[in-house]
Design an enzyme around this catalytic site. Sequence first.
Site, mmCIF file in Angstrom:
data_model
loop_
_atom_site.group_PDB
_atom_site.id
_atom_site.type_symbol
_atom_site.label_atom_id
_atom_site.label_comp_id
_atom_site.label_asym_id
_atom_site.label_seq_id
_atom_site.Cartn_x
_atom_site.Cartn_y
_atom_site.Cartn_z
ATOM 1 N N LEU A 52 25.154 28.269 52.245
ATOM 2 C CA LEU A 52 25.176 29.600 51.430
ATOM 3 C C LEU A 52 23.804 30.068 51.133
ATOM 4 O O LEU A 52 22.975 29.144 50.511
ATOM 5 C CB LEU A 52 26.264 29.228 50.272
ATOM 6 C CG LEU A 52 27.470 28.652 50.266
ATOM 7 C CD1 LEU A 52 28.016 27.869 48.998
ATOM 8 C CD2 LEU A 52 28.449 29.872 50.960
ATOM 9 N N HIS B 245 39.898 42.527 26.054
ATOM 10 C CA HIS B 245 41.021 43.075 26.700
ATOM 11 C C HIS B 245 41.153 44.545 26.815
ATOM 12 O O HIS B 245 40.551 45.281 26.038
ATOM 13 C CB HIS B 245 42.367 42.772 25.588
ATOM 14 C CG HIS B 245 43.839 43.212 26.106
ATOM 15 N ND1 HIS B 245 44.440 42.521 26.990
ATOM 16 C CD2 HIS B 245 44.202 44.293 25.521
ATOM 17 C CE1 HIS B 245 45.471 43.499 26.959
ATOM 18 N NE2 HIS B 245 45.619 44.371 26.146
#
Length: 466
Positions: free
Chosen positions: A320, A445
């Site tokens: 990676l 939210h």
Amino acid sequence: MSSYDLVVIGTGPGGYVCAIRAAQLGLKTAVVEKRKTLGGTCLNIGCIPSKALLHASELFDEAGHAFEGMGIKVGKPKLDLAAMMAFKDEGVDGNVKGVDYLMKKNKIDVHVGTGRITAPGKIEVTGEAGTTMLETKSIVIATGSEVAPLKGVEIDEQRIVSSTGALSLPKVPKKLLVVGAGVIGLELGSVWRRLGAEVEVVEFLDRIVPGIDLEVAKQFQRILQKQGFSFRLATKVTGIDTSGARLKATVEPAAGGEAATIECDVALIAIGRVPYTQGLGLDTAGVALDPRGRVITDAHFATNVPGIYAIGDVIAGPMLAHKAEDEGVAVAEILAGKAGHVNYDVIPGVVYTAPELASVGKTEEELKAAGIAYNVGKFPFTANGRAKVNRQTDGFVKILADAKTDRVLGVHILGADAGNMIAEAAVAMEFGASSEDIARTCHAHPTLPEAVKEAALAVEKRAIHM
């Protein structure tokens, strides 16, 4: 002969980051790169161009199938593949020029050519202008990896392609055969499926994305099948006939059995990658390799030869870019007398399909094998307000926490934007967080990361929205 404190062979993410950090710490640094452009496989023919095509093809797919349902009437989108490839190339060009700028900014000498270690502290660079000799106190091998070959199949980058050829196909194949159900095969298969190809994946193992939590992998496969992928698992490709207008791949059960034939227009060989060490002179220098061809290093990235170090895909561990970057920083700091370190328990991995799949830490299978008692918290995106309104409800978040201490041991996210959301989990794990810590952290939210909080609450069976 030019003399340095450090010479890094290879300018992929591990190599160029190592060089920059070393220069920041006051070491006289040079890099050796065989390509005319810096950035290695990642920037030139890997991470960057593939993400450009994934992004463009995802928008193309959305325009054709999702816009109308949101009240956006644009008609059927028309593909201009040449323009999409130009978009990809522009992104690559910008990134490699960025690395070139960073070399100049940090006063790092760039030697273009093939590097060969002739002795500890000595490197011969062969380029178009001839041969140059470099002398250095330390050498870091950061030469990365190359495509793993499939026995009996020759890649021509025209009809039988590696990831390199799959990033530059001149037209959309009617049928694409993908050999290997790992990250590269599924990502590039996604690109061409969205652009109109029929995609069939053949995988030697009895599952896709080896190494990923099995429950997550199974749901991921179901989602891909709904998108149009077809899979033949526990199956091997034994040969590809190129004599006709279409390719004919011979396949048979991995355990042996009756053979079958798959016709296709293009075959993508994506069975993995192997360390790139050819021509480096490692045998002459006496640098030890393991049975898989990887350079053997100790905890400080040192080889068995004093003054020679190695990082990235050429050593053990996940192949990676970000793992290589962390190792590059660590070895540079070690060479400068500091305490460089990499926490291999917190290396995230991402599959950039749609939805994305991201993981960090242990899987259930690994915890079971190690005999570690754990608790599981899961939360589906079908119960997340933002995912509902965005029509991105595929997938879920899964958190594994130690049964005794509640310390988070692994987080797995299958869903839209999972590659970004996994960063929260990585930070939490780096600081030894418990699932309770994540559960009690206020999340904005309405957002997709609320699903991470709910999964943390679910570890103690107190999720609110399910």
